[in-house]
Design an enzyme around this catalytic site. Structure first.
Site, PDB file in Angstrom:
ATOM      1  N   ASN A  17       0.810  -1.105  -0.065  1.00  0.00           N
ATOM      2  CA  ASN A  17      -0.069  -0.050   0.026  1.00  0.00           C
ATOM      3  C   ASN A  17       0.824   1.200  -0.098  1.00  0.00           C
ATOM      4  O   ASN A  17       0.575   2.205  -0.667  1.00  0.00           O
ATOM      5  CB  ASN A  17      -0.764   0.102   1.193  1.00  0.00           C
ATOM      6  CG  ASN A  17      -1.904  -1.137   0.974  1.00  0.00           C
ATOM      7  OD1 ASN A  17      -2.201  -1.580   0.122  1.00  0.00           O
ATOM      8  ND2 ASN A  17      -2.709  -1.274   2.411  1.00  0.00           N
ATOM      9  N   TYR A  57     -12.351  -9.349  -1.418  1.00  0.00           N
ATOM     10  CA  TYR A  57     -13.046  -8.159  -1.111  1.00  0.00           C
ATOM     11  C   TYR A  57     -14.394  -8.483  -0.897  1.00  0.00           C
ATOM     12  O   TYR A  57     -15.258  -9.620  -1.485  1.00  0.00           O
ATOM     13  CB  TYR A  57     -13.102  -7.352  -2.533  1.00  0.00           C
ATOM     14  CG  TYR A  57     -11.546  -6.789  -3.031  1.00  0.00           C
ATOM     15  CD1 TYR A  57     -11.450  -5.792  -3.430  1.00  0.00           C
ATOM     16  CD2 TYR A  57     -10.483  -7.528  -2.733  1.00  0.00           C
ATOM     17  CE1 TYR A  57     -10.295  -5.009  -3.879  1.00  0.00           C
ATOM     18  CE2 TYR A  57      -9.180  -6.837  -3.001  1.00  0.00           C
ATOM     19  CZ  TYR A  57      -9.162  -5.552  -3.610  1.00  0.00           C
ATOM     20  OH  TYR A  57      -8.094  -5.008  -3.959  1.00  0.00           O
ATOM     21  N   ARG A  79      -5.538   2.068 -13.226  1.00  0.00           N
ATOM     22  CA  ARG A  79      -4.053   1.775 -12.701  1.00  0.00           C
ATOM     23  C   ARG A  79      -3.682   0.693 -12.547  1.00  0.00           C
ATOM     24  O   ARG A  79      -4.110  -0.125 -11.763  1.00  0.00           O
ATOM     25  CB  ARG A  79      -4.143   3.087 -11.585  1.00  0.00           C
ATOM     26  CG  ARG A  79      -2.632   3.217 -11.178  1.00  0.00           C
ATOM     27  CD  ARG A  79      -2.666   4.308 -10.037  1.00  0.00           C
ATOM     28  NE  ARG A  79      -3.004   5.551 -10.525  1.00  0.00           N
ATOM     29  CZ  ARG A  79      -3.850   6.513  -9.912  1.00  0.00           C
ATOM     30  NH1 ARG A  79      -4.217   6.080  -8.557  1.00  0.00           N
ATOM     31  NH2 ARG A  79      -4.224   7.653 -10.309  1.00  0.00           N
ATOM     32  N   ARG A 107     -13.976   2.297   5.191  1.00  0.00           N
ATOM     33  CA  ARG A 107     -12.855   1.629   5.355  1.00  0.00           C
ATOM     34  C   ARG A 107     -11.586   2.662   5.510  1.00  0.00           C
ATOM     35  O   ARG A 107     -10.763   2.213   6.307  1.00  0.00           O
ATOM     36  CB  ARG A 107     -12.663   0.475   4.280  1.00  0.00           C
ATOM     37  CG  ARG A 107     -11.715  -0.217   4.488  1.00  0.00           C
ATOM     38  CD  ARG A 107     -11.296  -1.040   3.273  1.00  0.00           C
ATOM     39  NE  ARG A 107     -10.363  -0.096   2.148  1.00  0.00           N
ATOM     40  CZ  ARG A 107     -10.645  -0.372   0.936  1.00  0.00           C
ATOM     41  NH1 ARG A 107     -11.501  -1.367   0.166  1.00  0.00           N
ATOM     42  NH2 ARG A 107      -9.925   0.499   0.144  1.00  0.00           N
ATOM     43  N   HIS A 136     -15.973   3.395 -14.538  1.00  0.00           N
ATOM     44  CA  HIS A 136     -15.932   2.500 -13.477  1.00  0.00           C
ATOM     45  C   HIS A 136     -16.937   1.638 -13.289  1.00  0.00           C
ATOM     46  O   HIS A 136     -16.890   0.894 -11.962  1.00  0.00           O
ATOM     47  CB  HIS A 136     -15.381   3.645 -12.061  1.00  0.00           C
ATOM     48  CG  HIS A 136     -14.880   2.813 -11.154  1.00  0.00           C
ATOM     49  ND1 HIS A 136     -15.495   2.751  -9.826  1.00  0.00           N
ATOM     50  CD2 HIS A 136     -13.730   2.221 -11.028  1.00  0.00           C
ATOM     51  CE1 HIS A 136     -14.625   2.148  -9.019  1.00  0.00           C
ATOM     52  NE2 HIS A 136     -13.621   1.825  -9.438  1.00  0.00           N
TER      53      HIS A 136
END
Length: 726
Positions: free
Chosen positions: A69, A484, A421, A580, A451
């Site tokens: 991250n 996820y 990305r 989150r 998206h």
């Protein structure tokens, strides 16, 4: 109206009680900086590596994730700010800080985060060693193990590496993004000048070498390069050395005048590999001469250099997590296949015709999404398929189904987003495969990302043509769908089908949708729809009616949405947000956001689903709640610069599942939750004897819309605001 659930829960750690500012007319008092909030999120991820309740290899995985991250944050966000600062741009963050001020704050917090990561690694190394897994230094090994590694280095590593002298006749070599290596300062014979040599770590070799034996001993490849340097430089005296690693600017800015997006991205991907170095990582024993040379050649100053006493590139520790030690990992979990579809003999179209269904990933299998498209590809009654593709993964069954459909004579359209990305190159490859099979491939808008996650299947049913839609909050990525949390909403609602068709026409033909019946689409109306729904709650509060908002998302940074929620709070609307990651909203601040509470859930699964629930004149949760799922976060990029969808949910069973099961469980969770205080800091919620774990709840209980008649006897605990499970 009852108080917000977070305020009622006795297991919540008490709020800090900072002195509230008297006025909220400055950005600093109203908002939290986006980048600093992200760093706070990554600290919460790293905290799971310190969580003693988790198995050791899972804790190591969280350390790896936090490092990965941070790498991406540096390559995109820090690189962007450095670019603004170098060009003298005064673009202000939401909290009023200019780029240079943001960079100064980021570097201070990043430095502390890197130190903490190394401390966590030291702790995990010690604990893993007690379990027979060694992330070893060379000094930890016996002579036999060192001998094996020497042989391995000579046979498997030495042929892959090429020492490169650095002098006037040998220019400084190019080091790619994520590139790592060792730089040596050498002396030979009577030669007066020192010789500098660079050895790049080969990307084709594994980062960690596992030494044979019962114990799992892992040694990093860079240690072998240092320890066996005499094999590389026979006859030389090694005066000093240093490990290094570089991160480069990896953002791709699309030029609006780009005439050919495919050609532009093929070139841009190559440019990204050669972007400016934005961070140079060094081990703290790096030779001073070598360090000076690296900083000069990479053109980085002290502020763009990080020195550490530990390991570089902690993201690569994910390789160690693959060690076959189930006792040191989470208990395996197999997603359920919805019984309601099985009750229709696996016929997705028959099940969807009966009534809407929501698949709650990863607790319910992503195979439902794949089967929906596979059946569409093979069903003679299906005439066309339209599909958006943002991220699809390396081995994508979704792509395979679309190719099969085209080969079977269906009219197939795929909207492939090239601006996803770090997936640009893969998406270019998929686009080529799809076009080769006869799929009509569309790349969407130059300036906006597509998206939205939508499938639209047109089928010739007995009573005429019918549309079957899938709306998702996540990607069509089978690996991510196991990690996820996301929603897959299937419906045969004709109005939603007509709206979905208009959305596709918007992307493929620039035909702006008008007279939408149910969907809200960004960037042309979704934000206004959110404002309308929030305004209705404000009006209900003014009339003395129950008024409330529950929402779940990854990030909230859009100033307009935040200000609208502040307005609702001031009007008496009770607001509970499960966010989150990044949260630029200040929660629970007297006089600003008294009626807003925010929590973040970090745990075994990555929270990714997005939804809104509005009280609509009745106390939440209720049958009257106005419920929407969406692909969009409350961020300016989603609401103003992307094509997104927000979908109303009216089917009774799906509605109850989302409000009474999913949203309520997230609100009630204490064991994986962090509460945002009025001071902008997060505090872990205490577990306590009555702690509730929403991830375990979903793993143990079937969803309401997917369980079908076969599971009616299953006693799914009913959740209440007070945390009682009846």
């Amino acid at each position: 109206m009852p108080k917000t659930p977070l305020a009622m829960n006795d297991d919540v750690s008490p709020d800090p009680a900072p002195e509230a500012p008297a006025r909220f007319d400055t950005p600093e008092t109203r908002y939290v900086n986006r980048e600093l909030s992200w760093l706070s999120f990554n600290r919460r991820v790293l905290a799971e590596a310190e969580n003693e309740a988790f198995p050791l290899l899972e804790r190591l995985r969280f350390l790896s994730i936090s490092a990965s991250n941070l790498d991406e944050f540096v390559m995109i966000r820090v690189a962007g700010l450095e670019g603004q600062a170098s060009r003298g741009l005064e673009t202000l963050g939401i909290d009023g800080r200019d780029p240079q001020q943001q960079l100064e704050a980021i570097r201070e917090q990043m430095g502390a985060l890197v130190v903490r990561q190394q401390r966590v690694l030291d702790d995990l190394r010690r604990l893993l060693a007690l379990e027979g897994i060694w992330i070893a230094t060379f000094e930890d090994l016996d002579e036999g193990q060192k001998g094996w590694l020497r042989d391995y280095f000579e046979s498997d590593i030495l042929p892959l590496i090429t020492p490169q002298a650095i002098d006037p006749s040998h220019p400084f070599p190019f080091v790619a993004n994520f590139g790592a290596g060792v730089i040596f300062r050498l002396k030979r014979g009577k030669r007066k000048a020192d010789l500098m040599e660079m050895v790049l770590i080969p990307t084709a070799a594994p980062r960690f070498v596992r030494v044979p034996g019962e114990k799992a001993i892992y040694v990093s490849i860079e240690q072998l390069v240092v320890e066996f340097a005499e094999l590389l430089f026979p006859g030389f005296k090694i005066l000093g050395d240093g490990l290094f690693r570089v991160l480069r600017d990896s953002d791709i800015e699309v030029e609006e005048e780009a005439e050919d997006l495919v050609r532009f991205f093929r070139t841009a991907i190559q440019r990204r590999r050669r972007g400016n170095v934005v961070l140079l990582e060094l081990d703290d024993e790096c030779d001073e001469v070598a360090e000076a040379l690296l900083r000069e050649q990479f053109e980085v100053d002290e502020e763009m250099t990080v020195k550490t006493s530990g390991m570089l590139g902690l993201a690569d520790l994910a390789a160690v997590c693959s060690e076959p030690r189930p006792d040191l990992k989470f208990t395996p979990f197999s997603p359920r296949y919805p019984e309601r579809i099985l009750a229709h003999d696996g016929d997705c179209f028959s099940a969807i015709r009966e009534k809407d269904i929501v698949i709650h990933h990863p607790y319910e299998s992503f195979e439902v999404v794949v089967d929906f498209l596979r059946q569409a590809a093979r069903d003679p009654a299906v005439v066309s398929i339209k599909q958006t593709l943002y991220r699809a993964g390396d081995q994508s069954p979704v792509i395979a189904a679309l190719i099969e459909a085209a080969e079977n004579g269906k009219a197939v359209t795929a909207v492939v987003e090239l601006k996803a990305r770090f997936d640009e190159e893969r998406n270019l490859q998929w686009a080529t495969e799809l076009e080769r099979a006869g799929v009509q491939v569309i790349y969407g808008f130059t300036e906006w990302k597509t998206h939205a996650k939508v499938s639209l299947v047109v089928r010739r049913d007995e009573d005429g043509y019918a549309t079957y839609c899938h709306f998702g909050t996540g990607n069509y990525h089978p690996v991510n769908a196991r990690i996820y949390t996301d929603f897959s909403y299937f419906t045969a609602d004709p109005a939603l089908g007509r709206d979905a068709a208009k959305m596709f026409n918007f992307v493929t033909g620039y035909i702006e949708p008008t007279d939408l019946e149910k969907l809200a689409i960004s960037p042309i109306g979704l934000q206004d729809k959110l404002y309308e729904l929030i305004d209705r709650e404000i009006a209900n509060a003014a009339k003395g009616k129950p008024a409330g908002i529950w929402a779940k998302m990854n990030s909230i940074t859009n100033q307009g949405v935040i200000d609208k929620l502040y307005e609702a709070s001031a009007a008496g609307v009770e607001i509970v947000l499960v966010v989150r990651g990044i949260c630029s909203l200040r929660a629970g601040v007297p006089g600003l956001s008294d009626n807003i509470s925010v929590k973040s859930i970090i745990g075994r699964f990555l929270e990714h689903s997005r939804m809104w629930a509005f009280a609509n004149g009745a106390d939440l949760p209720s049958k009257k709640a106005d419920v929407w799922i969406t692909s969009a976060d409350a961020m300016s990029r989603n609401l103003e610069h992307r094509v997104e969808v927000m979908v109303p949910v009216t089917n009774k069973t799906v509605h109850d599942q989302l409000v009474d099961q999913v949203m309520l469980a997230n609100i009630l969770d204490t064991e994986r939750s962090w509460r945002l205080g009025a001071d902008g800091q997060y505090e872990r919620m205490r577990v306590g004897e009555d702690g509730f774990n929403c991830h375990e709840y979903f793993m143990e209980n079937p969803s309401l819309s997917g369980r079908g008649n076969a599971l009616k006897a299953h006693d799914v605990p009913r959740l209440t605001l007070k945390g009682e499970h009846t």
